[in-house]
Design a protein around this motif. Structure first.
Motif, PDB file in Angstrom:
ATOM      1  N   GLY A 112      54.231 -69.318 -51.521  1.00 27.28           N
ATOM      2  CA  GLY A 112      54.951 -70.323 -51.773  1.00 27.28           C
ATOM      3  C   GLY A 112      55.113 -71.217 -50.432  1.00 27.28           C
ATOM      4  N   TRP A 113      56.035 -72.449 -50.792  1.00 31.10           N
ATOM      5  CA  TRP A 113      56.631 -72.964 -49.553  1.00 31.10           C
ATOM      6  C   TRP A 113      57.992 -73.652 -49.824  1.00 31.10           C
ATOM      7  CZ3 TRP A 113      53.288 -75.433 -52.690  1.00 31.10           C
ATOM      8  CH2 TRP A 113      53.182 -76.858 -52.842  1.00 31.10           C
ATOM      9  N   PHE A 133      64.206 -76.214 -52.044  1.00 28.99           N
ATOM     10  CA  PHE A 133      63.518 -75.979 -53.100  1.00 28.99           C
ATOM     11  C   PHE A 133      62.401 -75.055 -52.754  1.00 28.99           C
ATOM     12  CE2 PHE A 133      65.463 -79.821 -54.313  1.00 28.99           C
ATOM     13  CZ  PHE A 133      65.876 -79.483 -55.952  1.00 28.99           C
ATOM     14  N   PHE A 134      61.780 -74.096 -53.705  1.00 32.99           N
ATOM     15  CA  PHE A 134      60.919 -73.287 -53.659  1.00 32.99           C
ATOM     16  C   PHE A 134      59.684 -73.592 -54.352  1.00 32.99           C
ATOM     17  CE2 PHE A 134      58.537 -68.900 -54.381  1.00 32.99           C
ATOM     18  CZ  PHE A 134      57.924 -68.892 -53.303  1.00 32.99           C
ATOM     19  N   MET A 135      58.525 -73.956 -53.958  1.00 36.67           N
ATOM     20  CA  MET A 135      57.371 -74.344 -54.577  1.00 36.67           C
ATOM     21  C   MET A 135      56.236 -73.229 -54.606  1.00 36.67           C
ATOM     22  SD  MET A 135      58.956 -77.235 -54.028  1.00 36.67           S
ATOM     23  CE  MET A 135      58.853 -77.711 -52.361  1.00 36.67           C
ATOM     24  N   HIS A 136      56.029 -72.737 -55.713  1.00 36.83           N
ATOM     25  CA  HIS A 136      55.148 -71.738 -56.084  1.00 36.83           C
ATOM     26  C   HIS A 136      54.007 -71.812 -57.424  1.00 36.83           C
ATOM     27  CE1 HIS A 136      57.642 -70.153 -59.474  1.00 36.83           C
ATOM     28  NE2 HIS A 136      58.522 -70.996 -58.773  1.00 36.83           N
ATOM     29  N   ARG A 137      53.191 -70.735 -57.370  1.00 39.96           N
ATOM     30  CA  ARG A 137      52.372 -70.899 -58.544  1.00 39.96           C
ATOM     31  C   ARG A 137      53.095 -70.094 -59.691  1.00 39.96           C
ATOM     32  NH1 ARG A 137      46.423 -70.757 -59.035  1.00 39.96           N
ATOM     33  NH2 ARG A 137      46.724 -69.596 -60.740  1.00 39.96           N
ATOM     34  N   GLY A 138      53.293 -70.470 -60.809  1.00 38.80           N
ATOM     35  CA  GLY A 138      53.938 -69.914 -62.029  1.00 38.80           C
ATOM     36  C   GLY A 138      53.675 -68.403 -62.345  1.00 38.80           C
ATOM     37  N   ASP A 139      52.390 -68.216 -62.272  1.00 36.14           N
ATOM     38  CA  ASP A 139      51.670 -66.982 -62.391  1.00 36.14           C
ATOM     39  C   ASP A 139      52.072 -66.014 -61.239  1.00 36.14           C
ATOM     40  OD1 ASP A 139      49.859 -67.848 -60.592  1.00 36.14           O
ATOM     41  OD2 ASP A 139      48.221 -67.482 -61.858  1.00 36.14           O
ATOM     42  N   GLY A 140      52.573 -66.373 -60.112  1.00 36.37           N
ATOM     43  CA  GLY A 140      53.023 -65.610 -58.791  1.00 36.37           C
ATOM     44  C   GLY A 140      51.795 -65.354 -58.178  1.00 36.37           C
ATOM     45  N   ASP A 170      49.581 -86.485 -49.140  1.00 34.37           N
ATOM     46  CA  ASP A 170      50.445 -87.096 -49.876  1.00 34.37           C
ATOM     47  C   ASP A 170      50.965 -86.210 -51.312  1.00 34.37           C
ATOM     48  OD1 ASP A 170      50.564 -89.375 -48.497  1.00 34.37           O
ATOM     49  OD2 ASP A 170      49.008 -90.288 -49.962  1.00 34.37           O
ATOM     50  N   ALA A 171      52.341 -86.061 -51.336  1.00 34.16           N
ATOM     51  CA  ALA A 171      52.663 -85.170 -52.531  1.00 34.16           C
ATOM     52  C   ALA A 171      52.393 -85.825 -53.712  1.00 34.16           C
ATOM     53  CB  ALA A 171      54.112 -85.116 -52.464  1.00 34.16           C
ATOM     54  N   VAL A 172      52.031 -85.085 -54.923  1.00 36.96           N
ATOM     55  CA  VAL A 172      51.755 -85.636 -56.191  1.00 36.96           C
ATOM     56  C   VAL A 172      52.638 -85.078 -57.454  1.00 36.96           C
ATOM     57  CG1 VAL A 172      49.329 -86.057 -55.614  1.00 36.96           C
ATOM     58  CG2 VAL A 172      50.163 -83.738 -56.449  1.00 36.96           C
ATOM     59  N   GLY A 173      52.690 -85.711 -58.443  1.00 34.74           N
ATOM     60  CA  GLY A 173      53.351 -85.108 -59.482  1.00 34.74           C
ATOM     61  C   GLY A 173      54.988 -85.039 -59.229  1.00 34.74           C
ATOM     62  N   GLU A 174      55.562 -84.071 -59.838  1.00 37.27           N
ATOM     63  CA  GLU A 174      57.145 -83.817 -59.495  1.00 37.27           C
ATOM     64  C   GLU A 174      57.499 -83.361 -58.139  1.00 37.27           C
ATOM     65  OE1 GLU A 174      58.364 -80.990 -62.309  1.00 37.27           O
ATOM     66  OE2 GLU A 174      58.053 -82.309 -64.132  1.00 37.27           O
ATOM     67  N   LEU A 175      56.139 -83.187 -57.317  1.00 39.99           N
ATOM     68  CA  LEU A 175      56.440 -82.369 -56.036  1.00 39.99           C
ATOM     69  C   LEU A 175      56.891 -83.725 -55.153  1.00 39.99           C
ATOM     70  CD1 LEU A 175      53.395 -80.085 -55.501  1.00 39.99           C
ATOM     71  CD2 LEU A 175      55.967 -79.630 -55.764  1.00 39.99           C
ATOM     72  N   ALA A 176      56.292 -85.010 -55.540  1.00 38.09           N
ATOM     73  CA  ALA A 176      56.690 -86.295 -54.899  1.00 38.09           C
ATOM     74  C   ALA A 176      58.183 -86.482 -54.869  1.00 38.09           C
ATOM     75  CB  ALA A 176      55.802 -87.241 -55.208  1.00 38.09           C
ATOM     76  N   ASP A 214      49.661 -75.642 -61.750  1.00 39.51           N
ATOM     77  CA  ASP A 214      50.040 -74.447 -61.884  1.00 39.51           C
ATOM     78  C   ASP A 214      51.255 -74.155 -60.781  1.00 39.51           C
ATOM     79  OD1 ASP A 214      48.236 -73.545 -63.533  1.00 39.51           O
ATOM     80  OD2 ASP A 214      46.823 -73.200 -61.995  1.00 39.51           O
ATOM     81  N   VAL A 215      51.635 -75.343 -60.288  1.00 39.56           N
ATOM     82  CA  VAL A 215      52.910 -75.084 -59.372  1.00 39.56           C
ATOM     83  C   VAL A 215      54.120 -75.441 -59.912  1.00 39.56           C
ATOM     84  CG1 VAL A 215      53.710 -76.087 -56.989  1.00 39.56           C
ATOM     85  CG2 VAL A 215      51.245 -75.745 -57.541  1.00 39.56           C
ATOM     86  N   GLU A 216      55.003 -74.681 -59.687  1.00 42.04           N
ATOM     87  CA  GLU A 216      56.366 -74.751 -60.369  1.00 42.04           C
ATOM     88  C   GLU A 216      57.378 -75.140 -59.173  1.00 42.04           C
ATOM     89  OE1 GLU A 216      57.344 -71.433 -62.759  1.00 42.04           O
ATOM     90  OE2 GLU A 216      55.806 -71.815 -64.356  1.00 42.04           O
ATOM     91  N   ILE A 217      58.545 -75.664 -59.370  1.00 43.70           N
ATOM     92  CA  ILE A 217      59.410 -75.867 -58.551  1.00 43.70           C
ATOM     93  C   ILE A 217      60.903 -75.135 -58.957  1.00 43.70           C
ATOM     94  CG2 ILE A 217      60.869 -77.807 -57.335  1.00 43.70           C
ATOM     95  CD1 ILE A 217      58.579 -79.738 -58.464  1.00 43.70           C
ATOM     96  N   ARG A 218      61.461 -74.493 -57.887  1.00 41.44           N
ATOM     97  CA  ARG A 218      62.560 -73.919 -58.099  1.00 41.44           C
ATOM     98  C   ARG A 218      63.578 -74.267 -57.268  1.00 41.44           C
ATOM     99  NH1 ARG A 218      61.876 -67.926 -57.203  1.00 41.44           N
ATOM    100  NH2 ARG A 218      60.271 -68.064 -58.926  1.00 41.44           N
ATOM    101  N   GLU A 219      64.986 -74.609 -57.475  1.00 41.82           N
ATOM    102  CA  GLU A 219      66.101 -74.925 -56.637  1.00 41.82           C
ATOM    103  C   GLU A 219      66.527 -73.548 -56.122  1.00 41.82           C
ATOM    104  OE1 GLU A 219      70.481 -76.659 -56.253  1.00 41.82           O
ATOM    105  OE2 GLU A 219      69.228 -77.391 -57.974  1.00 41.82           O
ATOM    106  N   ILE A 220      66.841 -73.298 -55.021  1.00 40.59           N
ATOM    107  CA  ILE A 220      67.123 -72.231 -54.097  1.00 40.59           C
ATOM    108  C   ILE A 220      68.468 -72.297 -53.653  1.00 40.59           C
ATOM    109  CG2 ILE A 220      64.870 -70.967 -54.272  1.00 40.59           C
ATOM    110  CD1 ILE A 220      64.799 -71.748 -51.613  1.00 40.59           C
ATOM    111  N   SER A 221      69.034 -71.187 -53.025  1.00 39.31           N
ATOM    112  CA  SER A 221      70.208 -71.663 -52.147  1.00 39.31           C
ATOM    113  C   SER A 221      70.040 -71.847 -50.555  1.00 39.31           C
ATOM    114  CB  SER A 221      71.161 -70.090 -52.154  1.00 39.31           C
ATOM    115  OG  SER A 221      70.522 -69.300 -51.102  1.00 39.31           O
ATOM    116  N   THR A 222      71.055 -72.333 -50.114  1.00 39.27           N
ATOM    117  CA  THR A 222      70.876 -72.809 -48.746  1.00 39.27           C
ATOM    118  C   THR A 222      70.848 -71.767 -47.600  1.00 39.27           C
ATOM    119  OG1 THR A 222      73.348 -72.803 -48.601  1.00 39.27           O
ATOM    120  CG2 THR A 222      72.119 -74.960 -48.870  1.00 39.27           C
ATOM    121  N   LEU A 223      70.838 -70.176 -48.240  1.00 40.20           N
ATOM    122  CA  LEU A 223      70.296 -69.168 -47.294  1.00 40.20           C
ATOM    123  C   LEU A 223      69.083 -69.470 -46.663  1.00 40.20           C
ATOM    124  CD1 LEU A 223      71.247 -66.108 -49.462  1.00 40.20           C
ATOM    125  CD2 LEU A 223      72.567 -66.971 -47.540  1.00 40.20           C
ATOM    126  N   VAL A 224      68.117 -70.093 -47.208  1.00 39.99           N
ATOM    127  CA  VAL A 224      66.990 -70.174 -46.488  1.00 39.99           C
ATOM    128  C   VAL A 224      66.901 -71.341 -45.276  1.00 39.99           C
ATOM    129  CG1 VAL A 224      66.428 -72.292 -47.768  1.00 39.99           C
ATOM    130  CG2 VAL A 224      64.426 -70.722 -47.123  1.00 39.99           C
TER     131      VAL A 224
END
Length: 248
Positions: A112-113, A133-140, A170-176, A214-224
């Motif tokens: 993911g990215w 945020f971390f963008m990744h496939r829902g199935d891993g 260009d980003a699409v959907g919720e990624l935008a 199939d891409v999901e969005i996850r908010e993550i900590s600022t450790l990244v």
């Protein structure tokens, strides 16, 4: 990227050239930074007349065009910005990318990215805080991004330095809602067409909106935010902020 290149090669029916080049290439990396060595997928000939085959190769993230001159230390004397990304609408015309776009196209696999969204409550005149945020496939499963690669040598007889860049669109959907750009995801049916070193650049693949169902969005900590942090904890969901208690 946490998938071992040898396992990746087995999965996509490719020749593993990464493990032989660097036995520790399989170490997981949760915070890949520019100039880091990454696994890529290319399609090349073993002999001029044979069919090209997929190969997993290690490359420096940040493309170095072949015309860059070497510095006094023999390293690329590239004073410009790191070419970690290439706009899909510019790769065919940009002097930095058009040579690679003709016959050195690759895939850059990743779990993911990361992307950062500016917070709306930033104070005027101050640097706006951003939420990662971390963008990744829902199935891993692994994502494969369109990329370009290049071969650079400080001299004719020197060992080659392979480098790559990731194509963005260009980003699409919720990624935008997170950022206006995103990596160009390529589905498996498009891999061979994209990688084929004997075929011309397919402009339709560059112009097509990526499939992000199939891409999901996850908010993550600022450790990244710091490349010194590099572990699976970077992918954990962000913990909610503690509620503010007002004393009356």
């Amino acid at each position: 990227m946490t998938t071992d290149p040898a396992l990746l090669a087995q999965k996509i029916k490719a020749i593993d050239e990464a493990t032989e080049a660097a036995p520790n290439a399989g170490a997981p990396n949760y915070n890949v930074a520019p100039t880091t060595t990454v696994a890529t997928v290319v399609s090349r000939h073993s002999d001029p007349d044979d069919e090209p085959t997929r190969r997993v190769r290690l490359m420096r993230w940040g493309l170095i065009p072949p015309w860059v001159k070497p510095g006094p230390d023999g390293a690329p004397d590239n004073k410009g910005p790191l070419l970690i990304n290439a706009r899909a609408d510019k790769v065919a015309t940009s002097p930095a990318f058009r040579g690679s776009a003709r016959n050195k196209r690759c895939l850059v696999p990743m779990d993911g990215w990361y992307e950062w969204r500016p917070n709306a409550d930033g104070a005027a005149g101050k640097k706006t805080a951003k939420t990662p945020f971390f963008m990744h496939r829902g199935d891993g499963d692994t994502l494969f991004m369109a990329g370009l690669w290049s071969v650079w040598k400080p001299s004719k007889d020197a060992d080659p330095l392979l480098s790559c860049t990731i194509i963005t669109t260009d980003a699409v959907g919720e990624l935008a809602e997170i950022h206006d750009r995103m990596p160009l995801i390529l589905a498996e049916p498009d891999w061979d067409s994209w990688l084929n070193p004997d075929a011309a650049l397919d402009a339709e693949l560059l112009a097509r909106a990526p499939d992000v169902r199939d891409v999901e969005i996850r908010e993550i900590s600022t450790l990244v935010n710091s490349v010194r942090n590099n572990g699976p904890e970077l992918l954990e969901p962000a913990k909610p902020e503690p509620e503010q208690i007002t004393l009356l």
